[in-house]
Design a protein around this motif. Structure first.
Motif, PDB file in Angstrom:
ATOM      1  N   ILE A  42       0.839  -1.203   0.000  1.00 39.94           N
ATOM      2  CA  ILE A  42       0.000   0.000   0.000  1.00 39.94           C
ATOM      3  C   ILE A  42       0.870   1.248   0.000  1.00 39.94           C
ATOM      4  O   ILE A  42       0.618   2.211  -0.742  1.00 39.94           O
ATOM      5  N   ILE A  93      -8.856   6.444  -3.010  1.00 34.61           N
ATOM      6  CA  ILE A  93      -8.529   7.397  -1.938  1.00 34.61           C
ATOM      7  C   ILE A  93      -8.391   8.807  -2.510  1.00 34.61           C
ATOM      8  O   ILE A  93      -8.950   9.774  -1.973  1.00 34.61           O
ATOM      9  N   GLU A  94      -7.630   8.908  -3.603  1.00 38.59           N
ATOM     10  CA  GLU A  94      -7.374  10.226  -4.195  1.00 38.59           C
ATOM     11  C   GLU A  94      -8.657  10.895  -4.677  1.00 38.59           C
ATOM     12  O   GLU A  94      -8.790  12.126  -4.630  1.00 38.59           O
ATOM     13  N   LYS A 135       1.263   4.059  -2.944  1.00 41.70           N
ATOM     14  CA  LYS A 135       1.065   5.479  -2.623  1.00 41.70           C
ATOM     15  C   LYS A 135       2.246   6.308  -3.116  1.00 41.70           C
ATOM     16  O   LYS A 135       2.072   7.397  -3.690  1.00 41.70           O
ATOM     17  N   SER A 144      -7.356   0.988  -5.435  1.00 44.48           N
ATOM     18  CA  SER A 144      -7.740   1.499  -4.116  1.00 44.48           C
ATOM     19  C   SER A 144      -7.096   2.854  -3.841  1.00 44.48           C
ATOM     20  O   SER A 144      -7.726   3.731  -3.236  1.00 44.48           O
ATOM     21  N   GLN A 145      -5.854   3.032  -4.284  1.00 43.53           N
ATOM     22  CA  GLN A 145      -5.186   4.330  -4.099  1.00 43.53           C
ATOM     23  C   GLN A 145      -5.882   5.419  -4.914  1.00 43.53           C
ATOM     24  O   GLN A 145      -6.067   6.542  -4.447  1.00 43.53           O
ATOM     25  N   TYR A 184      -9.216  -0.794   2.562  1.00 43.46           N
ATOM     26  CA  TYR A 184      -9.850  -1.387   3.732  1.00 43.46           C
ATOM     27  C   TYR A 184     -11.363  -1.532   3.511  1.00 43.46           C
ATOM     28  O   TYR A 184     -11.975  -2.497   3.994  1.00 43.46           O
ATOM     29  N   GLU A 185     -11.951  -0.609   2.777  1.00 42.96           N
ATOM     30  CA  GLU A 185     -13.363  -0.752   2.414  1.00 42.96           C
ATOM     31  C   GLU A 185     -13.551  -1.907   1.433  1.00 42.96           C
ATOM     32  O   GLU A 185     -14.549  -2.631   1.491  1.00 42.96           O
ATOM     33  N   THR A 239      -4.352  -2.680  -5.227  1.00 44.24           N
ATOM     34  CA  THR A 239      -3.850  -1.550  -4.436  1.00 44.24           C
ATOM     35  C   THR A 239      -3.853  -0.251  -5.228  1.00 44.24           C
ATOM     36  O   THR A 239      -4.133   0.811  -4.671  1.00 44.24           O
ATOM     37  N   ASP A 298     -11.140   3.149  -0.016  1.00 40.51           N
ATOM     38  CA  ASP A 298      -9.750   2.709   0.119  1.00 40.51           C
ATOM     39  C   ASP A 298      -9.716   1.185   0.175  1.00 40.51           C
ATOM     40  O   ASP A 298     -10.754   0.524   0.094  1.00 40.51           O
TER      41      ASP A 298
END
Length: 480
Positions: A232, A297-298, A236, A293-294, A305-306, A290, A303
Motif C-alpha cells: 500500500i 482514496i485520491e 502510494k 484502491s489508491q 480497507y473498504e 492496491t 480505500d
C-alpha cells in the motif's frame, strides 16, 4: 458479598502497592492463582492456592475457567480476596472472566493495582512504552498481531516447548536472525536476567525458561516478507508527486485491460504448474487492487480497507452455513443468495447481470448455467447433439446464400450450441480452446522447423508438403 482482586506486583516487595498489602491484612479468606511468586513467603498470610488446577486440568483455558468459576462461587458466600501476580489488569485472563461472571451474579468487585511485570520490563530493558509496544500471550501469537514498527513483549514463555512454538510462529513474520531478548524475573532484585539471541536459536537455550520468563523483540527492519501494508505504501509512493510517470497517469478506466491481462497470465502459470509464476502473477493482480484502491482514496470514494471489508462481509453472508450455522438458511442456493443480495426478483435479471466483458465462451456458459438451474435445460445429451447439427445446417444455408450478417448470427448460434454441449460433458470450453491453441502452435512449430531443416522456407514448399509435416507432428504428438 464482594470479591477484591489484588495485584502482588512484579516480584519484589517494593513493587506491591500499600493498598494491596493493607487489603491482604484484612480478615478475609485469601485465594492465590498461584503461590509460585517471590513475595508470597514474605507476606505472612494464610491462603488457598489454585496451583493444583494446573496439574489436574488439560490446558490453560480450562484452568482459567475453573479458577474463575470457583472464585465467583466463593464470592457469593462471603467477602473474599483473590490475589494474582503483577497488576490484575495486565495479562490476567482470570480477572476478565471473574469480572464477567461476577456481574451476572450481582457480586461487587474491586480491583487493587500493584506494579506489573510490564512496568519492570520497561525499566530493565530501557525503552519508552510511548514509542509503541504490543503485549501478546505466548499462546496467542498470530502473524496479524505482529508489527515490526512496534516493540513486542510476549508473556508466559514457561518452557522450551512453548518457546519452540513461539519461535515457529515468529519465523513466519521475522527474519531468522532477528534479535530476541529472553527476559527472566524482571523487577526482582538480584534475579533479573536478560539474554539476546537470534530467533532461530531461541529454543536451543536450556534451563532458562520458567513462569517469570518473557520475550522482548525491539522494533526491527528484519521482517521476513514485505506485506500488504508495505505494498500500500509503495503504491502510494508511485502515485505521489515524485512517483512514477506511468503509475501517476493511470485511472480506473486505463487500468481495465491490465487486470484482464494479469488474470490470464495467472491462468497460464496455473496451467503450467509454475509456482514461481503463480506467486508473481498473483502479486501483479494484488498490485492492481492496491492501485485502484489508491485512486479511490485520491478521488475520495474508497480505500483498500473498504474493499477488504466488502468482500469479507460478502463471504460471511454467503457462507452462513460456516459462520452462522444456527441461523443459516441452507435451502437457498448460492445464486438465490446473490439474487436476494442484488434485490433481483427474476432469473432474467440475474442472467443480464452476467459480466459483459467476460470472454464470449465463458459468458455463454454462465448464461446457460443460470437458465439450467431453473429447469430450462434438456434432460439428456442426445438433443444437445441434435441442436449442434441443426445450428450447423442453418449456418451452412446462410453460407451458401453468402449473407454476411445472417452468417454471423448463425455462427454465433453454432458456437452457443457447442458451449452447451461442452457444459453437458463437463468440459470447460475456454480451457478446451486454449488447449487447441497450444496444440496448433506446437504442431505448426514442428512444420516450420522441418521446412527450415530441409534448407527451405515457406515460400519454397506447397500445402501438400506442409500437410505431410503436420501429420508427422500429429503422429509423434509434439504437444506432450
Amino acid at each position: 458479598m464482594s470479591i477484591t482482586i489484588v495485584g502482588l506486583g512484579a516480584g519484589d516487595l517494593s513493587q506491591i502497592s500499600f493498598a494491596a498489602v493493607n487489603e491482604l491484612k484484612k480478615d478475609k479468606k485469601i485465594y492465590l492463582r498461584t503461590d509460585n511468586h517471590p513475595i508470597v513467603e514474605y507476606l505472612n498470610i494464610e491462603y488457598t492456592s489454585f496451583d493444583e488446577y494446573y496439574d489436574r486440568l488439560e490446558n490453560f483455558e480450562e484452568v482459567y475457567e475453573a479458577i474463575s468459576e470457583k472464585i465467583v462461587e466463593e464470592g457469593k458466600k462471603e467477602d473474599i480476596i483473590y490475589a494474582v501476580p503483577g497488576h490484575p489488569r495486565v495479562a490476567e485472563k482470570t480477572v476478565s472472566l471473574i469480572e464477567k461472571y461476577a456481574k451476572l451474579e450481582n457480586i461487587e468487585l474491586e480491583i487493587i493495582a500493584s506494579m506489573s511485570f510490564i512496568d519492570a520490563m520497561y525499566n530493565y530493558l530501557g525503552f519508552d512504552p510511548s514509542d509503541g509496544f504490543t503485549l501478546i500471550d505466548a499462546f496467542e501469537v498470530r502473524r496479524k498481531n505482529l508489527d515490526s514498527e512496534s516493540n513486542i513483549i510476549i508473556t508466559q514463555v514457561y518452557d522450551r516447548y512453548i518457546a519452540s512454538n513461539v519461535k515457529l510462529k515468529l519465523m513466519d513474520y521475522y527474519d531468522d536472525e532477528q534479535d530476541v531478548w529472553l527476559v527472566k524475573s524482571a523487577g526482582i532484585k538480584n534475579l533479573e536476567y536478560k539474554k539476546k539471541v537470534h530467533l532461530y536459536d531461541l529454543d536451543s537455550i536450556k534451563n532458562e525458561f520458567d513462569h517469570l520468563t518473557s520475550l522482548y523483540i525491539p522494533k526491527s527492519d528484519k521482517k521476513r516478507f514485505m506485506d500488504i501494508e508495505d505494498l500500500i505504501e509503495i503504491t502510494k509512493k508511485l502515485r505521489s508527486e515524485d512517483g512514477c510517470p506511468w503509475d501517476k497517469e493511470q485511472s480506473h478506466g486505463s487500468l481495465k485491460r491490465y487486470i484482464v491481462e494479469e488474470a490470464y497470465e495467472l491462468v497460464e502459470a496455473i496451467e503450467e504448474d509454475d509456482i514461481d509464476g503463480i506467486i508473481e502473477e498473483l502479486g501483479d493482480i494484488l498490485y492492481q487492487v492496491t492501485i485502484h484502491s489508491q485512486i479511490g482514496i485520491e478521488e475520495g470514494y474508497f480505500d483498500i480497507y473498504e474493499v477488504s471489508n466488502a468482500i469479507s462481509k460478502k463471504m460471511i453472508d454467503r457462507h452462513a452455513h460456516v459462520f452462522d450455522k444456527e441461523n443459516a438458511d441452507n435451502s437457498l442456493t448460492w445464486e438465490e443468495k446473490k439474487m436476494i443480495e442484488k434485490n433481483e426478483t427474476k432469473i432474467t435479471e440475474s442472467i443480464k447481470r452476467t459480466v459483459k466483458s467476460l470472454p464470449g465462451l465463458m459468458k455463454a456458459e454462465k448464461i446457460q448455467d443460470k437458465a439450467a438451474k431453473v429447469g430450462f435445460d434438456w434432460d439428456s445429451i442426445e438433443p444437445v447433439f441434435d441442436k449442434v447439427l441443426e445450428e450447423y445446417n442453418e449456418f451452412l444455408v446462410e453460407y451458401k446464400n453468402f449473407d454476411k450478417q445472417k452468417m454471423k448470427n448463425e455462427f454465433g448460434d453454432l458456437l452457443f450450441s457447442l458451449v452447451n454441449l461442452a457444459r453437458f460433458l463437463k468440459i470447460d470450453p475456454e480451457e478446451a480452446i486454449q488447449l487447441t491453441n497450444h496444440k496448433f502452435i506446437s504442431r505448426f512449430e514442428y512444420v516450420e522447423n522441418a521446412i527450415l531443416e530441409s534448407g527451405k522456407t515457406f515460400e519454397d514448399v506447397d500445402l501438400n508438403t506442409m500437410d505431410i509435416y503436420w501429420n508427422e507432428a500429429k503422429k509423434i504428438d509434439v504437444c506432450k
